[in-house]
Design a protein around this motif. Sequence first.
Motif, PDB file in Angstrom:
ATOM      1  N   GLN A 354       0.910  -1.298   0.006  1.00  0.00           N
ATOM      2  CA  GLN A 354       0.048   0.098  -0.034  1.00  0.00           C
ATOM      3  C   GLN A 354       0.990   1.237  -0.036  1.00  0.00           C
ATOM      4  O   GLN A 354       0.591   2.168  -0.626  1.00  0.00           O
ATOM      5  CB  GLN A 354      -1.110   0.010   1.341  1.00  0.00           C
ATOM      6  CG  GLN A 354      -1.689   1.191   1.221  1.00  0.00           C
ATOM      7  CD  GLN A 354      -2.914   1.273   0.441  1.00  0.00           C
ATOM      8  OE1 GLN A 354      -2.909   0.342  -0.591  1.00  0.00           O
ATOM      9  NE2 GLN A 354      -3.755   2.083   0.269  1.00  0.00           N
ATOM     10  N   TYR A 385      -5.832   2.662   7.665  1.00  0.00           N
ATOM     11  CA  TYR A 385      -4.807   2.387   8.550  1.00  0.00           C
ATOM     12  C   TYR A 385      -5.150   2.783  10.060  1.00  0.00           C
ATOM     13  O   TYR A 385      -5.690   3.952  10.182  1.00  0.00           O
ATOM     14  CB  TYR A 385      -3.509   3.044   7.868  1.00  0.00           C
ATOM     15  CG  TYR A 385      -3.249   2.020   6.610  1.00  0.00           C
ATOM     16  CD1 TYR A 385      -2.182   1.307   6.715  1.00  0.00           C
ATOM     17  CD2 TYR A 385      -3.559   2.703   5.566  1.00  0.00           C
ATOM     18  CE1 TYR A 385      -2.037   0.456   5.300  1.00  0.00           C
ATOM     19  CE2 TYR A 385      -3.722   1.819   4.108  1.00  0.00           C
ATOM     20  CZ  TYR A 385      -2.664   0.950   4.433  1.00  0.00           C
ATOM     21  OH  TYR A 385      -2.268   0.416   2.984  1.00  0.00           O
ATOM     22  N   SER A 386      -4.249   1.989  11.109  1.00  0.00           N
ATOM     23  CA  SER A 386      -4.394   2.833  12.333  1.00  0.00           C
ATOM     24  C   SER A 386      -3.289   3.809  12.689  1.00  0.00           C
ATOM     25  O   SER A 386      -3.475   4.399  13.627  1.00  0.00           O
ATOM     26  CB  SER A 386      -4.306   1.542  13.377  1.00  0.00           C
ATOM     27  OG  SER A 386      -2.840   1.051  12.971  1.00  0.00           O
ATOM     28  N   PHE A 390       1.662   4.219   6.631  1.00  0.00           N
ATOM     29  CA  PHE A 390       1.167   3.171   6.037  1.00  0.00           C
ATOM     30  C   PHE A 390       1.969   1.827   6.052  1.00  0.00           C
ATOM     31  O   PHE A 390       3.229   1.910   5.507  1.00  0.00           O
ATOM     32  CB  PHE A 390       0.657   3.464   4.602  1.00  0.00           C
ATOM     33  CG  PHE A 390      -0.595   4.256   4.603  1.00  0.00           C
ATOM     34  CD1 PHE A 390      -0.960   4.798   3.434  1.00  0.00           C
ATOM     35  CD2 PHE A 390      -1.232   4.893   5.793  1.00  0.00           C
ATOM     36  CE1 PHE A 390      -2.301   5.857   3.412  1.00  0.00           C
ATOM     37  CE2 PHE A 390      -2.073   6.000   5.675  1.00  0.00           C
ATOM     38  CZ  PHE A 390      -2.535   6.500   4.581  1.00  0.00           C
ATOM     39  N   THR A 394      -0.027  -1.895   9.904  1.00  0.00           N
ATOM     40  CA  THR A 394      -0.962  -0.979  10.510  1.00  0.00           C
ATOM     41  C   THR A 394      -2.210  -0.900   9.712  1.00  0.00           C
ATOM     42  O   THR A 394      -3.150  -0.189   9.931  1.00  0.00           O
ATOM     43  CB  THR A 394      -0.070   0.549  10.275  1.00  0.00           C
ATOM     44  OG1 THR A 394       0.009   0.761   8.996  1.00  0.00           O
ATOM     45  CG2 THR A 394       0.921   0.533  11.236  1.00  0.00           C
ATOM     46  N   ARG A 395      -2.358  -1.942   8.627  1.00  0.00           N
ATOM     47  CA  ARG A 395      -3.580  -1.638   7.861  1.00  0.00           C
ATOM     48  C   ARG A 395      -4.672  -2.388   8.702  1.00  0.00           C
ATOM     49  O   ARG A 395      -4.720  -3.517   8.998  1.00  0.00           O
ATOM     50  CB  ARG A 395      -3.236  -2.309   6.319  1.00  0.00           C
ATOM     51  CG  ARG A 395      -4.547  -2.181   5.222  1.00  0.00           C
ATOM     52  CD  ARG A 395      -3.952  -2.953   4.375  1.00  0.00           C
ATOM     53  NE  ARG A 395      -3.850  -4.161   4.122  1.00  0.00           N
ATOM     54  CZ  ARG A 395      -2.677  -4.689   3.698  1.00  0.00           C
ATOM     55  NH1 ARG A 395      -1.358  -3.722   3.217  1.00  0.00           N
ATOM     56  NH2 ARG A 395      -2.141  -5.931   3.671  1.00  0.00           N
ATOM     57  N   ARG A 396      -5.755  -1.781   8.534  1.00  0.00           N
ATOM     58  CA  ARG A 396      -7.050  -2.297   9.190  1.00  0.00           C
ATOM     59  C   ARG A 396      -8.119  -3.066   7.949  1.00  0.00           C
ATOM     60  O   ARG A 396      -8.662  -4.034   8.593  1.00  0.00           O
ATOM     61  CB  ARG A 396      -7.760  -1.183   9.962  1.00  0.00           C
ATOM     62  CG  ARG A 396      -6.712  -0.531  11.205  1.00  0.00           C
ATOM     63  CD  ARG A 396      -7.351   0.216  12.134  1.00  0.00           C
ATOM     64  NE  ARG A 396      -8.855  -0.416  12.731  1.00  0.00           N
ATOM     65  CZ  ARG A 396      -9.654   0.051  13.435  1.00  0.00           C
ATOM     66  NH1 ARG A 396     -10.038   1.545  13.422  1.00  0.00           N
ATOM     67  NH2 ARG A 396     -10.523  -0.537  13.969  1.00  0.00           N
TER      68      ARG A 396
END
Length: 597
Positions: A354, A385-386, A390, A394-396
């Motif tokens: 990403q 992302y949290s 990115f 950290t991708r939700r």
Amino acid sequence: MATKQLKKLLITTAVLTMAVGSSGALSPVIAQAETTPTTVTKDQKTTAEDTTTYDIGEVTLPLSYAWSKGQWRTALNPMVAGLPETLTKEQLADDAYMDGLTYPSGMSKEVIRNAFNPLMGDLTLKKGETVAEFTAAINGENDMDIATTVDQMAQAAGFVAWTIKSTQLYLEGRYTRADYVADYPQIKAYIDAAGEREGGEWMPKAYETALTDDKTFNTLMYSTSQDGTNQVATQYGLTNRDLDLMKVDAQGSEQSTRDLLESPADWLVSTDPKTGLKTLNLVIMMPVAFAFDDGETATTPTNPIEPAKPVTPDPEPTPDPDPDKPVTPEKPTLPTTPVTPILPEQPEVTTPNQDDEVTAGEAGAAVTPVKKGTAVYATKKIGLYSSRNFSTKTRRQWYAKQSRINRPMFVVTDYATSKTGALRYRVKDVNHQSTTYGKKGYITANATYTAPVYYQTKQKTLTVINPAGVNAYQNKDLTKRTKHYRQGQVLKVKKIVRHHLTTRMQLTNGQYVTANKKLVISGQQAMVKRVQTKKAINRYTTVNLKQINHHYRKGQKIAVRGWTYAASRDFSHKDVLRYQVSGGYITANRAQVKVIK
């Protein structure tokens, strides 16, 4: 090396995954970056009595093979669509010729040259060498367990054939869980074999659960038919041809593939009787031979392909785009080994990073952020992302690219800047009725990927695209409803007005309508009014094509009332276009219906 670029094109990355792991797979020659074909020098030709050396001057690009109606039918594989069926050594060296070719997405003159030039010139075959042994040798895998590999490849081909057949029956509304239960004893060996390979561990349990669970069964079937097409058949170049996909034979395909791999390799080289030009058949790139149970013949030939040049391929027309929106065709891909469907819940096999996807060109680029409280939507695939930085960790959530009316929508609550200087939006997911509703996090502010939901300037005319239509109101705050406009109606605009952080369009009659781009689109859009069936299809009660309530014969003309999309609230994959007709919904698949005036 450029050959590695081509290797990426040979591996499917979305709905499909390997059925045979890398430890036992026959890798395509074209995908090998570090090795070159095994050869002998000219001085060796007279001393190697148990070998034959050919001076290869031409290669046949990958073809798909299908035994149907008593003959082998071939067509250029979709991976190399647009390229000629053969390439000679002279053509590869001719810049003018190479520059004049049409290359599939991701390919280029340099990639093709680096892939095929090593195959030209001296190529040596041992006496009695099989196709499987030859493929292993030129890939530098002489220690491969050939017998085991042939078994794996043949079983995988059988499973792929069953997948194609069951998917086609499912698309026709003729394959239920009861049919699957009946098939299961015949395919269990295929499933178990695939489950032993790396990445396929989930398969035995999932396919066993599907025996008693409708949701799992439909998930499995949907994974290969989610865009209304037979995705695996498309991958193997079997669609848009004179082939009945409902008659592809799993056991016959298993045996045909085994016969191909165990056949003497010398038939791979053919000689033009007039010019003496020797051509290498690159069926080794995709050693799968599909057999169709059409009653024409009971068995498959021992040597499945004629030693002479392949039969002239059937035309492989490029599928038409969806009627209501232009689409960019997906990059053609080709699996290095037979493939099998992967459950949507499983991780994607190869997903673009990403950071690469959204930060290209962001750092230092001029980005004008929208105001806090503004609604934006994703115009391409993006992640939530949290963190403002990115990464995979950290991708939700992934949000797949959707059709305009179903694009995922967010409200901007704040801003942030990544460590590379890229602007991020802090957002809240406001997609009602979706499983992601209410999620919070960061998305890119790059205008290539996100845009305001509401028009910011006046449009002369608008076409209603919302399947439920839109209402007109007396006031700009959209109170006191005055009229309803159906999907497809064209509205004339007097001016644009603002209401808090949204906009409205005032029509020439003084009424106000929304300026939400998911509900209306600028200009007068041509609407599909009638379609004609290319083959027998069903009408369904629901947009997801459940509950058959009518059957249409081939050639019937059907009036279209509107259009909508299946899976419109599931952002894990793309939505699917459907036509709304009197009494329900039908497929919009161009392979099954054509638009008529």
